[in-house]
Design a protein around this motif. Sequence first.
Motif: not given
Lengths: 265, 269
Positions: A167-172, A185, A187-188, A203, A205, A226, B150, B153-157, B160-161, B201, B203
């Motif tokens: 998944p491509v996360r927020s901020g990436q 997905q 992410s937003a 998705s 987003r 989305q 949200r 999600d940022r933290m997950l990014g 992973s990087s 959101i 996953s």
Amino acid sequence: MSTDSQQNAHSPVLEFKSSTFSVPVLVLVGNDVITIGQQLQEKIQQAPEFFKNSPLVFDLQELNKHDIDIDVTELTHTIRKLGLLPIGIRGGAAQQNQQALDLGIPVHSGHIARDGVYAANQSGTGAASTTASSPTPKQQIPEPEPEPESTPEPQAVAAITTMITQPVRSGQRIYAQGDLVILAQVSAGAEILAEGNIHVYGSLRGRALAGVQGNTEARIFCSDLQAELISIAGNYKISEDLKSPALNQPVQIYLQNHTLVIKDI
Amino acid sequence: MARIIVVTSGKGGVGKTTTSAAIAMGLAKRGHKTAVIDFDVGLRNLDLIMGCERRVVYDFVNVINGEATLNQALIRDKNCNQLYILPASQTRDKDALSQEGVGKILDELKKDFKYIVCDSPAGIEKGAHLAMYFADDAFIVTNPEVSSVRDSDRMLGILSSKSRRAEQNEEPIKEYLLLSRYSPDRVKLGEMLSVDDVQEILSLHLLGVIPESKSVLNASNSGMPVILDEKSDAGQAYADIVARYLGEDRPHRFIDDKKGLFGKLFGRK
């Protein structure tokens, strides 16, 4: 010692990496090898240090366009005599390529003037996306230079496809020089950019920008729209503009008369 | 082989320290030698939740600077002799931490401990970055609310990087979702995101849902990790989470409205 060699057997001692080099390309417009040798000699004298043992790719595209034949073996000997090291041929006809290979010079594909690869690119003009989305083989030999292609289309579709499985996360932020395929997905708050097409099998987003170098034929495909923003070659729509029939649907997005068209697939 | 677990979220106040304390205690109670480290330098809290604030002599920063040995700084928990706490320094800031220093301490702990739980500070800056950098597993604590999701999600990014595993192209960090402060009643009223909403959101593999519970505040105030309160729903939720993390198969609880015996028999209005 024995433990050392044992360790070596298990741990990898090599890896493959892809990188791009800048290599001088010798574009030939005449087929007289003696004249070529003389003119090359003059050039070398202007900057002998620069050309000393320099790698070189010779380009026969112009010659073949005008059906002028050249003896590749003779040409190679002349170039080598001048202290240059030919490392590739491009734009050569089949027989010329074979001659080059016999001399241990690799053939750079994708630029063959009268060949199928080139034709395929041209026929793709009408539906650039279909050509691009088909799995193009990755080019193993790095291209020395972007091709000065004489095609009428504004930008040929790049051969490199970037594949993302996570998944491509927020901020990436992900930038692809060719096509971008994402199997998860987006992410937003994430941003994906590609010079070619974008495919998202999840998705979408975040923000998706295709054709960022101006390729108006680029498209965006996603299985669930989305997005915060979609853009093709600088023409964009923000999520507020995305109306309900297209939202949460599998769609493709392309450019028509400078307007983004969103169509379900 | 020791495993380093980071408890992180991005957003503050979602229950990272409560979770760190509960998870570390749960693992230790099951006989695994566990250390829990407070990475929130300058805003030291873990020692309060663990009830060992009066026994802090040396801290994390002292060890990094070589002013104390690891054994001097580690505090053995009063409830469980398999659990050790490495408190943060209250008088310093995050700049006192260095990647090299943290790596050295973790390497040393790995020789001796089965699990090392890193309690991350909020944010994505240096403290949070160092807390997750060396991790093998990540517990993402999220509240059922959009900004928390949200930030997770940022933290997950970032995991992973920018983690060590990502930088060295190793197998990525295993990520688990912990949904805390969950209230089925409010989900029903549409005031809160549901488990499904959050999972759609993010996953992410759901390790457990921790219900909103008074027992959490009581436990924090009394310095007893909530997992020790076996009667409380939050305590049971954490016990389930630890069991699932260790590979046991336990059905998820606390997701649906809890119905009492009467509710089950007669239905509900």
